[in-house]
Design a protein around this motif. Structure first.
Motif, PDB file in Angstrom:
ATOM      1  N   ARG A 221      -2.291   1.328  -8.520  1.00 19.52           N
ATOM      2  CA  ARG A 221      -3.113   0.235  -9.059  1.00 19.52           C
ATOM      3  C   ARG A 221      -2.663  -1.101  -8.472  1.00 19.52           C
ATOM      4  O   ARG A 221      -3.499  -1.931  -8.099  1.00 19.52           O
ATOM      5  CB  ARG A 221      -3.012   0.196 -10.585  1.00 19.52           C
ATOM      6  N   VAL A 224      -3.849  -1.375  -4.775  1.00 21.15           N
ATOM      7  CA  VAL A 224      -5.305  -1.611  -4.687  1.00 21.15           C
ATOM      8  C   VAL A 224      -5.656  -3.018  -5.175  1.00 21.15           C
ATOM      9  O   VAL A 224      -6.513  -3.697  -4.585  1.00 21.15           O
ATOM     10  CB  VAL A 224      -6.073  -0.547  -5.495  1.00 21.15           C
ATOM     11  N   THR A 225      -4.989  -3.466  -6.228  1.00 21.97           N
ATOM     12  CA  THR A 225      -5.238  -4.815  -6.750  1.00 21.97           C
ATOM     13  C   THR A 225      -4.889  -5.874  -5.707  1.00 21.97           C
ATOM     14  O   THR A 225      -5.657  -6.815  -5.468  1.00 21.97           O
ATOM     15  CB  THR A 225      -4.420  -5.064  -8.034  1.00 21.97           C
ATOM     16  N   LEU A 226      -3.734  -5.718  -5.080  1.00 20.92           N
ATOM     17  CA  LEU A 226      -3.322  -6.663  -4.027  1.00 20.92           C
ATOM     18  C   LEU A 226      -4.275  -6.606  -2.845  1.00 20.92           C
ATOM     19  O   LEU A 226      -4.614  -7.654  -2.254  1.00 20.92           O
ATOM     20  CB  LEU A 226      -1.889  -6.353  -3.574  1.00 20.92           C
ATOM     21  N   THR A 228      -7.549  -5.689  -2.804  1.00 23.56           N
ATOM     22  CA  THR A 228      -8.839  -6.316  -3.124  1.00 23.56           C
ATOM     23  C   THR A 228      -8.693  -7.827  -3.252  1.00 23.56           C
ATOM     24  O   THR A 228      -9.595  -8.583  -2.864  1.00 23.56           O
ATOM     25  CB  THR A 228      -9.405  -5.739  -4.432  1.00 23.56           C
ATOM     26  N   GLY A 229      -7.539  -8.267  -3.766  1.00 26.28           N
ATOM     27  CA  GLY A 229      -7.283  -9.705  -3.845  1.00 26.28           C
ATOM     28  C   GLY A 229      -7.202 -10.334  -2.469  1.00 26.28           C
ATOM     29  O   GLY A 229      -7.726 -11.434  -2.233  1.00 26.28           O
ATOM     30  N   CYS A 232     -10.644 -10.602  -1.024  1.00 25.75           N
ATOM     31  CA  CYS A 232     -11.341 -11.711  -1.684  1.00 25.75           C
ATOM     32  C   CYS A 232     -10.937 -13.055  -1.076  1.00 25.75           C
ATOM     33  O   CYS A 232     -11.793 -13.892  -0.774  1.00 25.75           O
ATOM     34  CB  CYS A 232     -11.049 -11.691  -3.188  1.00 25.75           C
ATOM     35  N   PHE A 255     -15.312  -8.366  -4.142  1.00 24.88           N
ATOM     36  CA  PHE A 255     -13.915  -7.947  -4.210  1.00 24.88           C
ATOM     37  C   PHE A 255     -13.126  -8.776  -5.230  1.00 24.88           C
ATOM     38  O   PHE A 255     -12.149  -8.296  -5.804  1.00 24.88           O
ATOM     39  CB  PHE A 255     -13.268  -8.026  -2.826  1.00 24.88           C
ATOM     40  N   GLY A 256     -13.565  -9.987  -5.462  1.00 18.25           N
ATOM     41  CA  GLY A 256     -12.954 -10.796  -6.513  1.00 18.25           C
ATOM     42  C   GLY A 256     -13.199 -10.192  -7.885  1.00 18.25           C
ATOM     43  O   GLY A 256     -12.304 -10.159  -8.740  1.00 18.25           O
ATOM     44  N   CYS A 259     -10.978  -7.022  -8.198  1.00 19.25           N
ATOM     45  CA  CYS A 259      -9.575  -7.403  -8.377  1.00 19.25           C
ATOM     46  C   CYS A 259      -9.322  -7.908  -9.801  1.00 19.25           C
ATOM     47  O   CYS A 259      -8.365  -7.485 -10.460  1.00 19.25           O
ATOM     48  CB  CYS A 259      -9.195  -8.481  -7.362  1.00 19.25           C
ATOM     49  N   LEU A 262      -9.468  -5.047 -12.365  1.00 20.80           N
ATOM     50  CA  LEU A 262      -8.259  -4.229 -12.338  1.00 20.80           C
ATOM     51  C   LEU A 262      -7.114  -4.914 -13.094  1.00 20.80           C
ATOM     52  O   LEU A 262      -6.384  -4.271 -13.848  1.00 20.80           O
ATOM     53  CB  LEU A 262      -7.833  -3.974 -10.886  1.00 20.80           C
ATOM     54  N   ILE A 263      -6.996  -6.219 -12.903  1.00 18.20           N
ATOM     55  CA  ILE A 263      -5.933  -6.974 -13.581  1.00 18.20           C
ATOM     56  C   ILE A 263      -6.160  -6.991 -15.084  1.00 18.20           C
ATOM     57  O   ILE A 263      -5.265  -6.668 -15.879  1.00 18.20           O
ATOM     58  CB  ILE A 263      -5.848  -8.409 -13.025  1.00 18.20           C
TER      59      ILE A 263
END
Length: 443
Positions: A221, A224-226, A228-229, A232, A255-256, A259, A262-263
């Motif tokens: 997670r 993937v979060t990093l 997509t960030g 973005c 993508f924002g 992200c 996910l957060i």
């Protein structure tokens, strides 16, 4: 002045409100009657008392110039925060710290806080109408997060969801571009999806897919979060240098959203765990059971299944008042509060359900008419927020009774047993009456 107020008074809305309250008292009484035909509860008497005092509150607010609340909006918001913090130190009722007791008298502060929040946000939206739309959206969300967060940690997901809908309708009528509004609400929908999706696969599908691994594995997670960030941010930079191209704009937008979802889904899971694993499991089960009540018919799904059975037993015309076999045998849970619509559907049938729909429809139409005809932005925003309250309480409560929405414990306003909910609803009607009479700046 009194003659003018009478001329502008919305008697059609008042009739609908009183009719719903009368139906509520009838079925609160019916819910208290046992299978032997003997009444075992005096809750209907309390509801009549709350309705009478609520009429006084409604009349007082209708006569009062609602614009006076603009001056005290910040004070009301501070009271809101104080009340929601205070309930955290009270004894839990049904697993939630939502009530304040004064001797034998109890109130649910979060109900009244809906109106306090509407008034404060209305003042901000009114004063900031010349500010950049994105700034107005961000500040509005920050204001919203205060009561929303405090209510979520009680935890009371049902009441918290009402604030979400209130915010949506107020933003729609604030002339903030829809693409900005959807940025928040689509992101919120993705957040809930990412939070509940793994539970659905674990409890119902009993299988897994790569996306589930991403959502349940902390390291995956985070990666993937990093990622997509980073995409973005790349889109934002590209849009800065190539503004004529919408390609980078939509990359940053999509993508924002992913992200952020996910957060916040991760944070949401942590918030649910504040009450411990059992509390987290309770709320997640409610959302999962909404997808498939049959997956746990003797556990979390029993309320939904019993409610559907009760509604269906009424047929077209119902069994008749006080003749509901399932209600009086105690088969339907919370038949005077959360599931009062199920009680009405058994004894008054489909025709009775349509009557309730019609009465609420009148309230919706009259409220939208007030919004349309009001020339004062502060009044428009208040009316839009109140519309959000009535709309969501109706949709969510009726929806959960007929298994179209998850069970959240939201009452059916004007009908369900409870003083806090009824008083809030009637005070909201009083505010609408005041806005209707003073729809022009010179009124």
């Amino acid at each position: 002045m009194k003659i003018k107020i009478v001329q502008h008074f919305d008697f059609m809305m008042l009739f609908s409100v009183l009719a719903l309250i009368a139906l509520g008292v009838m079925f609160i009484y019916s819910a208290g009657v046992g299978s032997d035909g003997v009444s075992m509860s005096n809750q209907y008497i309390k509801q009549i008392i709350w309705a009478g005092t609520g009429l006084l509150f409604m009349t007082a607010l209708a006569l009062l110039d609602y614009r006076v609340f603009e001056k005290y909006a910040f004070t009301l918001f501070m009271i809101l925060i104080g009340l929601l913090v205070l309930v955290r130190f009270t004894k839990a009722v049904n697993g939630a710290h939502s009530w304040l007791g004064f001797g034998g008298f109890k109130i649910q502060p979060s109900e009244f806080c809906k109106l306090f929040f509407i008034i404060y946000l209305s003042k901000y939206l009114d004063k900031s109408k010349n500010a950049p739309p994105l700034k107005r959206l961000i500040v509005s969300i920050l204001i919203f997060m205060v009561p929303f967060g405090l209510i979520m940690i009680q935890p009371d997901m049902g009441t918290a969801s009402v604030f979400f809908v209130i915010l949506f309708f107020m933003l729609v009528f604030s002339e903030i571009p829809l693409r900005y509004i959807m940025l928040f609400f689509v992101g919120a929908a993705l957040t809930v999806y990412f939070l509940v999706f793994p539970e659905w696969y674990k409890r119902i599908a009993h299988t897994t897919i790569p996306l589930i691994n991403i959502l349940t594995n902390t390291k995956l997670r985070a990666i993937v979060t990093l990622a997509t960030g980073a995409v973005c941010i790349t889109g934002i930079i590209g849009n800065f240098f190539y503004k004529e191209s919408k390609y980078f704009y939509w990359i940053a937008y999509v993508f924002g959203l992913i992200c952020a979802a996910l957060i916040f889904s991760y944070v949401g899971g942590m918030v649910l765990n504040i009450g411990g694993e059992e509390k987290s499991d309770y709320w997640l089960k409610r959302l999962v059971i909404f997808m498939d009540p049959e997956s746990d018919p003797r556990g979390s799904g029993w309320q939904t299944l019993k409610s559907l059975t009760t509604v269906g037993s009424g047929g077209l015309f119902g069994t008749g008042f006080l003749n509901g076999r399932l209600i009086h045998s105690g088969y339907l849970p919370e038949s005077d509060t959360d599931f009062i619509f199920g009680s009405l559907s058994e004894e008054f049938g489909f025709i009775g359900a349509i009557l309730v729909f019609a009465l609420y429809f009148i309230i919706f139409i009259r409220t939208l008419s007030i919004i349309k005809n009001c020339t004062i932005p502060f009044g428009v925003y208040i009316a839009a927020g109140i519309f959000g309250i009535f709309f969501w309480h109706f949709v969510e409560n009726v929806g959960m009774v007929i298994s179209c929405m998850p069970i959240t414990g939201i009452p059916l306003m004007f009908m369900s047993y409870g003083g806090s909910s009824l008083w809030t609803a009637m005070m909201a009607i009083g505010l609408l009456m005041s806005i209707k009479y003073r729809k022009y700046d010179f009124a």
